[in-house]
Design an enzyme around this catalytic site. Sequence first.
Site, PDB file in Angstrom:
ATOM      1  N   ASN A  14       0.834  -1.220   0.000  1.00 51.28           N
ATOM      2  CA  ASN A  14       0.000   0.000   0.000  1.00 51.28           C
ATOM      3  C   ASN A  14       0.857   1.254   0.000  1.00 51.28           C
ATOM      4  O   ASN A  14       0.532   2.235  -0.671  1.00 51.28           O
ATOM      5  CB  ASN A  14      -0.940  -0.004   1.203  1.00 51.28           C
ATOM      6  N   LEU A  93      -1.357   2.673  18.654  1.00 48.56           N
ATOM      7  CA  LEU A  93      -0.762   3.934  19.116  1.00 48.56           C
ATOM      8  C   LEU A  93      -1.591   4.497  20.267  1.00 48.56           C
ATOM      9  O   LEU A  93      -2.817   4.403  20.274  1.00 48.56           O
ATOM     10  CB  LEU A  93      -0.702   4.928  17.952  1.00 48.56           C
ATOM     11  N   HIS A 109      -7.738  -0.469   6.704  1.00 46.82           N
ATOM     12  CA  HIS A 109      -8.069  -1.678   7.469  1.00 46.82           C
ATOM     13  C   HIS A 109      -8.770  -2.660   6.530  1.00 46.82           C
ATOM     14  O   HIS A 109      -9.680  -2.270   5.797  1.00 46.82           O
ATOM     15  CB  HIS A 109      -8.980  -1.312   8.642  1.00 46.82           C
ATOM     16  N   ASP A 145      -9.664   1.220  15.128  1.00 44.65           N
ATOM     17  CA  ASP A 145     -10.377   0.910  13.879  1.00 44.65           C
ATOM     18  C   ASP A 145     -11.798   1.461  13.861  1.00 44.65           C
ATOM     19  O   ASP A 145     -12.693   0.858  13.247  1.00 44.65           O
ATOM     20  CB  ASP A 145     -10.403  -0.618  13.636  1.00 44.65           C
TER      21      ASP A 145
HETATM   22  C1  GAR Z   1      -3.055  -4.576   4.275  1.00 42.70           C
HETATM   23  O1  GAR Z   1      -3.970  -5.565   3.870  1.00 42.70           O
HETATM   24  C2  GAR Z   1      -3.695  -3.646   5.284  1.00 42.70           C
HETATM   25  O2  GAR Z   1      -5.059  -3.424   5.043  1.00 42.70           O
HETATM   26  C3  GAR Z   1      -3.504  -4.411   6.550  1.00 42.70           C
HETATM   27  O3  GAR Z   1      -2.200  -4.949   6.448  1.00 42.70           O
HETATM   28  C4  GAR Z   1      -1.898  -5.189   5.070  1.00 42.70           C
HETATM   29  C5  GAR Z   1      -0.565  -4.549   4.763  1.00 42.70           C
HETATM   30  O4  GAR Z   1      -0.122  -4.900   3.486  1.00 42.70           O
HETATM   31  N1  GAR Z   1      -3.634  -3.580   7.696  1.00 42.70           N
HETATM   32  C6  GAR Z   1      -4.056  -3.993   8.890  1.00 42.70           C
HETATM   33  O5  GAR Z   1      -4.373  -5.144   9.111  1.00 42.70           O
HETATM   34  C7  GAR Z   1      -4.139  -2.914   9.943  1.00 42.70           C
HETATM   35  N2  GAR Z   1      -4.661  -3.428  11.165  1.00 42.70           N
HETATM   36  P1  GAR Z   1       1.029  -4.058   2.787  1.00 42.70           P
HETATM   37  O6  GAR Z   1       2.186  -3.978   3.771  1.00 42.70           O
HETATM   38  O7  GAR Z   1       1.383  -4.864   1.575  1.00 42.70           O
HETATM   39  O8  GAR Z   1       0.475  -2.706   2.450  1.00 42.70           O
END
Ligand code: GAR
Length: 195
Positions: A14, A93, A109, A145
């Site tokens: 992301n 945090l 999320h 969240d």
């Molecule tokens: C993503 O799917 C994001 O939505 C999730 O972690 C992944 C990170 O992927 N976030 C959470 O679970 C937050 N609690 P990435 O490092 O490839 O972006």
Amino acid sequence: MKRVAILISGGGSNMVRLAEAMTGDYPARPVLVGANDPSAGGLAKAAAMGIESFAVDHRPFGRDRAAFEAELLRHLEAAEPDIIALAGFMRVLTPEFLRHYAGRMLNIHPSLLPKYPGLHTHARAIAAGDAEAGATVHEVTADLDAGPILGQARVPVLPGDTPDDLAARVLVQEHRLYPAVLRRFAQGDRRPVFL
Ligand code: GAR
């Protein structure tokens, strides 16, 4: 032009999509990428894109969240960010930390909030028999969240999906959603984006 710092814990896909989007007439630029894990794969990707990066390993701090966050804050403040984008950042945090960036911090999320805050979102959606899953970008507040929703993208849950299958389908949409939401947010527009 808004200055954006991005916090990650893992591969940073992301983060890469956000950084790639921030060119031309996009109203923001990536100024810093930070991680709480020095081995986070996204750090090298940030460096390859020419973005300043840092890691503050949370582990030596143990339960001393305040000390960990003080170090995190020191790095962030040096970059003078207008917006903080959490992109797969897996540390909670404290309200004290969040106060520094009230109204200026976003998170992505992997569920259709308010459904499934916390972990294991895809397994929970499958176990519940949901027909749809997705991702949400929201403002970060002290309630985990649960801050105001700034955008959502939906995908179908297909018969036989494993949590990994669903995660992969959702991630494709995360990569469209987050840059679209950040663009709006950087312009001061908080109307949610629905994909
Ligand atoms: C993503 O799917 C994001 O939505 C999730 O972690 C992944 C990170 O992927 N976030 C959470 O679970 C937050 N609690 P990435 O490092 O490839 O972006």
